[in-house]
Scaffold this motif. Structure first.
Motif, PDB file in Angstrom:
ATOM      1  N   LYS D 139       2.255   2.394  -3.791  1.00  0.00           N
ATOM      2  CA  LYS D 139       2.013   1.250  -4.673  1.00  0.00           C
ATOM      3  C   LYS D 139       1.773  -0.022  -3.862  1.00  0.00           C
ATOM      4  O   LYS D 139       0.917  -0.830  -4.195  1.00  0.00           O
ATOM      5  CB  LYS D 139       3.218   1.053  -5.608  1.00  0.00           C
ATOM      6  CG  LYS D 139       3.314   2.099  -6.715  1.00  0.00           C
ATOM      7  CD  LYS D 139       4.551   1.848  -7.584  1.00  0.00           C
ATOM      8  CE  LYS D 139       4.616   2.849  -8.746  1.00  0.00           C
ATOM      9  NZ  LYS D 139       5.856   2.670  -9.548  1.00  0.00           N
ATOM     10  N   ARG D 140       2.550  -0.169  -2.787  1.00  0.00           N
ATOM     11  CA  ARG D 140       2.369  -1.355  -1.942  1.00  0.00           C
ATOM     12  C   ARG D 140       1.000  -1.334  -1.259  1.00  0.00           C
ATOM     13  O   ARG D 140       0.366  -2.376  -1.088  1.00  0.00           O
ATOM     14  CB  ARG D 140       3.473  -1.409  -0.882  1.00  0.00           C
ATOM     15  CG  ARG D 140       4.825  -1.766  -1.465  1.00  0.00           C
ATOM     16  CD  ARG D 140       5.888  -1.973  -0.375  1.00  0.00           C
ATOM     17  NE  ARG D 140       7.135  -2.425  -0.991  1.00  0.00           N
ATOM     18  CZ  ARG D 140       8.221  -1.673  -1.169  1.00  0.00           C
ATOM     19  NH1 ARG D 140       8.236  -0.419  -0.753  1.00  0.00           N
ATOM     20  NH2 ARG D 140       9.287  -2.174  -1.767  1.00  0.00           N
ATOM     21  N   MET D 141       0.548  -0.147  -0.872  1.00  0.00           N
ATOM     22  CA  MET D 141      -0.777  -0.046  -0.242  1.00  0.00           C
ATOM     23  C   MET D 141      -1.867  -0.431  -1.234  1.00  0.00           C
ATOM     24  O   MET D 141      -2.819  -1.128  -0.895  1.00  0.00           O
ATOM     25  CB  MET D 141      -0.993   1.363   0.307  1.00  0.00           C
ATOM     26  CG  MET D 141      -0.150   1.611   1.558  1.00  0.00           C
ATOM     27  SD  MET D 141      -0.171   3.334   2.110  1.00  0.00           S
ATOM     28  CE  MET D 141       1.100   3.258   3.394  1.00  0.00           C
ATOM     29  N   VAL D 142      -1.725   0.029  -2.456  1.00  0.00           N
ATOM     30  CA  VAL D 142      -2.697  -0.341  -3.484  1.00  0.00           C
ATOM     31  C   VAL D 142      -2.664  -1.852  -3.693  1.00  0.00           C
ATOM     32  O   VAL D 142      -3.707  -2.520  -3.737  1.00  0.00           O
ATOM     33  CB  VAL D 142      -2.390   0.403  -4.801  1.00  0.00           C
ATOM     34  CG1 VAL D 142      -3.225  -0.141  -5.942  1.00  0.00           C
ATOM     35  CG2 VAL D 142      -2.635   1.906  -4.607  1.00  0.00           C
ATOM     36  N   ASP D 143      -1.468  -2.414  -3.791  1.00  0.00           N
ATOM     37  CA  ASP D 143      -1.363  -3.869  -3.966  1.00  0.00           C
ATOM     38  C   ASP D 143      -1.957  -4.622  -2.779  1.00  0.00           C
ATOM     39  O   ASP D 143      -2.474  -5.728  -2.924  1.00  0.00           O
ATOM     40  CB  ASP D 143       0.113  -4.278  -4.117  1.00  0.00           C
ATOM     41  CG  ASP D 143       0.694  -3.806  -5.447  1.00  0.00           C
ATOM     42  OD1 ASP D 143      -0.095  -3.441  -6.347  1.00  0.00           O
ATOM     43  OD2 ASP D 143       1.932  -3.793  -5.594  1.00  0.00           O
ATOM     44  N   ALA D 144      -1.882  -4.012  -1.610  1.00  0.00           N
ATOM     45  CA  ALA D 144      -2.398  -4.666  -0.402  1.00  0.00           C
ATOM     46  C   ALA D 144      -3.912  -4.532  -0.273  1.00  0.00           C
ATOM     47  O   ALA D 144      -4.503  -5.110   0.638  1.00  0.00           O
ATOM     48  CB  ALA D 144      -1.719  -4.082   0.836  1.00  0.00           C
ATOM     49  N   GLY D 145      -4.520  -3.765  -1.172  1.00  0.00           N
ATOM     50  CA  GLY D 145      -5.973  -3.684  -1.158  1.00  0.00           C
ATOM     51  C   GLY D 145      -6.566  -2.387  -0.635  1.00  0.00           C
ATOM     52  O   GLY D 145      -7.772  -2.317  -0.365  1.00  0.00           O
ATOM     53  N   ALA D 146      -5.758  -1.344  -0.518  1.00  0.00           N
ATOM     54  CA  ALA D 146      -6.303  -0.069  -0.042  1.00  0.00           C
ATOM     55  C   ALA D 146      -7.365   0.458  -1.008  1.00  0.00           C
ATOM     56  O   ALA D 146      -7.257   0.285  -2.224  1.00  0.00           O
ATOM     57  CB  ALA D 146      -5.178   0.955   0.094  1.00  0.00           C
ATOM     58  N   ALA D 147      -8.386   1.117  -0.454  1.00  0.00           N
ATOM     59  CA  ALA D 147      -9.454   1.699  -1.265  1.00  0.00           C
ATOM     60  C   ALA D 147      -9.147   3.146  -1.639  1.00  0.00           C
ATOM     61  O   ALA D 147      -9.802   3.735  -2.494  1.00  0.00           O
ATOM     62  CB  ALA D 147     -10.769   1.633  -0.500  1.00  0.00           C
ATOM     63  N   ALA D 148      -8.163   3.714  -0.998  1.00  0.00           N
ATOM     64  CA  ALA D 148      -7.702   5.083  -1.244  1.00  0.00           C
ATOM     65  C   ALA D 148      -6.388   5.221  -0.487  1.00  0.00           C
ATOM     66  O   ALA D 148      -6.044   4.343   0.310  1.00  0.00           O
ATOM     67  CB  ALA D 148      -8.716   6.114  -0.745  1.00  0.00           C
ATOM     68  N   VAL D 149      -5.678   6.293  -0.746  1.00  0.00           N
ATOM     69  CA  VAL D 149      -4.413   6.515  -0.048  1.00  0.00           C
ATOM     70  C   VAL D 149      -4.476   7.923   0.549  1.00  0.00           C
ATOM     71  O   VAL D 149      -4.926   8.858  -0.111  1.00  0.00           O
ATOM     72  CB  VAL D 149      -3.216   6.382  -1.016  1.00  0.00           C
ATOM     73  CG1 VAL D 149      -1.909   6.707  -0.300  1.00  0.00           C
ATOM     74  CG2 VAL D 149      -3.160   4.979  -1.599  1.00  0.00           C
TER      75      VAL D 149
END
Lengths: 258, 258, 258, 258
Positions: D139-149
């Motif tokens: 979730k933090r990666m998505v909030d940080a702007g990741a385009a995929a995980v």
């Protein structure tokens, strides 16, 4: 003697149990007795100093170590406040940090947990952080002063067993601190397996509390944890690809040696 | 009391052990003691009436039930001959039928085993056939007079565990006769699992005999079998897809109820 | 070209499909097409020579090989009768022997299956016996004239996958005859795994027929079988205990080599 | 058409491949071709602008999207520097963030990875962070702007498969962003399984590069990913406890209906 030392406390039992989900508090002393558990986890909310019947502390043997958890905390700050309240309420200085903001899987938030560990360890607590098994985060918890690390086997209450086995094994092999598998263990065989892998202890709640007979199930988990620990100490053999006879196979009837 | 009855014998222990692969016979009485086993399997070849030191019988407690196996038999006829020799040698009237003609995986031959079961049951033996788990063949063994059925978990000596779990569970559910999981069990957790599934007993040899400390490992298996049996009796709960909190999660800090 | 030869027939496709459980016969030609299957199994009962709409044969491409099964047979004699009827009805000389007297798990009866194999092979049938994976029985089927052996992965229609993996692998390694995994395969990944293990083909029915979109699912299984077969041919590497970097890890930023 | 969109790029292939561990660069174009992969990951170190033979870029089809990784970075700062160098070297604006300070298991450091994701996303990179599967961190990666995980299935290069299945499934179910399973996949069947679970893509390197025939293995993985994706779209059925016949079982021979 094979004792487990956490903080300054030496334990004979490597089975920690919880106090939630029981049909009544009255059964709790019997389960503590049958399971031989010496560390009992509890939610602070259930410590009611104004009502002896509802005060969970009155059902726990005085020789047990209390492990109040910070259930209900959604971030480090809340966990710290609950831990302080627990100590002030007479629960001692151990604390299991649970920081959970996910309501579906109840997965811990390692980042907030590390922060709370750091603060509470400095305040003299014996801190046992509940965590998603992650090697880097476990190292950070150790650096922050944790007295043990409590990785989950599967989401709380699912009885799914050691779904995170791969990562738990890595923690066991790499972290120089007791590893206590917490959450997900649904059967004694799974507790035994965790101990065979080298875990130092396991915490079981749902699997005992929600069985048809928690007293017998507590006893079952006691035996399973002893079994797994002894097997770890006696060293098991590796798996073999091909068969190997236990008894002599050849030349029996015609070998002339009887 | 939860006893296991096979033939006319009532057993308190549900762990059967073997006598092969030990570094020396001297350790055997200690393992029998630590494992609390009451049924001991042995290859007839190791019964040497002319040499007390080499006679395996002299290392087995007289209160134990002997379970001579027909190791070395490649067909029903040979198994029958070995069984009769065993009885004549003073090993009692129990027999574990092993008919094996495959030298690599040491897998049993169900067809020949059924034939031997039929003959020996008629001669008054308490017959325990070792088998590849197969529902139809297990029914035939029961019809032929078997006193229990011994499906393998994995090839002998591999320590692979319950690789045939699916079929063993079907035997447990469908066969109205004791099911004893034999071969393949390499760890106490696997023995516990077999018992949780509803097996009536397990037979373990290699995993104990070849561990670094067979006495402690025997004790570990004792606890594992007790754990699994008690869990089976106390009924475990099903696996859940989603998490379920053990402790109350909401409204703690702000609920005003402390 | 990597062809599978059974009897005198050479096949490009290693995916056999069934014809049961489809919502309508009309979808069948499309699934045969999307799955690229060349061997189609069917119950003789569905061959209705008096009604073209209900005659399953009218929905199967003429280039496919028919594999009538003896579904409904409870012993060897009945299987033999059904096989002969199938041949007389124009289904060709292949037959999948299914002898099932267990109504709950629908497990095959290896003993009766061997008897039927022996009779039908002598009559010139290309016999593919469906079996519980058992090395001794598979050898007997080969001796009786089977053209391939069809071990089950799990009980029919359960979608449980390769629960008998251990025994299937032994058949693959030891039996010098095509091994076709039949029953239990519920997902393409499981079909791929069977092929990676070295199975020569798989038979899939329920997983395709009962999916939301059998045409696409047939295509999915086609790709899975190709994937598994190619992986088997290209040889996969063993599992490693520790990690091994795909990219160079050290000295990058400070190594002075850019 | 079922395309995967990452950033502004639409992809037909859901198989990403790596460029490490090949015996020679010459084979790379053939593997890209056989695997039909459109996204190719590479370590920046292998981009050598001064030597065409050693410059990995000269072996990658121009229509592919490059995914340079930050291999060698031990913290966020180093990852950021490598990412910027990669963009400056003509590798485009995609970046796979790898921050690894553990040399034995090569496990990612989620905390440092989140920091790097935040910085690089703000600089316009299409950021794909490699991670230990953890819901909160994803979730933090998505909030940080990741385009995929990119969660790992098992430690890099181990070929162990989806050991973190439980946590990957949770990410798939809860994270509204493409999930690409990276690391650990050793066989096509495992790639198919990840796709069946609902993963959006997989990245495979070691399993292809170190097989006996990388070109055929690349083709195998292509088919496996297609198989898993199609199965996911066509919806598989649940596992059943008991058997269910594919063919009519009763009344065949004696039902009088032929």
């Amino acid at each position: 003697m094979d004792k487990l030392k956490i903080g300054e406390t030496e334990l004979n039992s490597r089975l920690f149990i919880g106090t939630g989900k029981y049909s009544s508090n009255d059964i709790l002393p019997k389960v503590i007795n049958s399971s031989k558990s010496q560390v009992i986890t509890l939610a602070l909310r259930r410590v009611n100093l104004h009502s002896p019947e509802e005060n969970i502390l009155n059902y726990i043997d005085k020789n047990c170590t209390l492990l109040p958890n910070t259930s209900g905390a959604r971030n480090a700050e809340e966990a710290v406040r609950i831990a302080r309240l627990a100590r002030a309420s007479g629960c001692g200085n151990w604390v299991k940090i649970e920081v959970i903001s996910d309501n579906k899987y109840l997965l811990p938030d390692n980042y907030e947990t590390i922060k709370a560990t750091d603060i509470l360890a400095k305040e003299g607590f014996v801190v046992l952080p509940y965590m998603n098994p992650d090697l880097m985060d476990a190292k950070r918890m150790v650096d922050a002063g944790a007295a043990a690390v409590m990785p989950l086997g599967a989401p709380i209450g699912t009885n799914k067993g050691l779904r995170t086995e791969e990562m738990i094994q890595i923690l066991i092999d790499e972290i120089n601190m007791p590893i206590i598998v917490d959450a997900g263990i649904g059967k004694p065989s799974q507790a035994a397996k965790a101990m065979e892998m080298g875990a130092d202890a396991v915490l079981v709640n749902t699997a005992i509390a929600s069985s048809s007979n928690p007293i017998i199930m507590g006893e079952a988990f006691h035996h399973a944890v002893v079994a797994g620990r002894k097997a770890y100490l006696a060293k098991m053999r590796a798996v073999k690809k091909f068969a190997s006879a236990s008894s002599p196979l050849t030349g029996f009837l015609y070998g002339g040696d009887i």
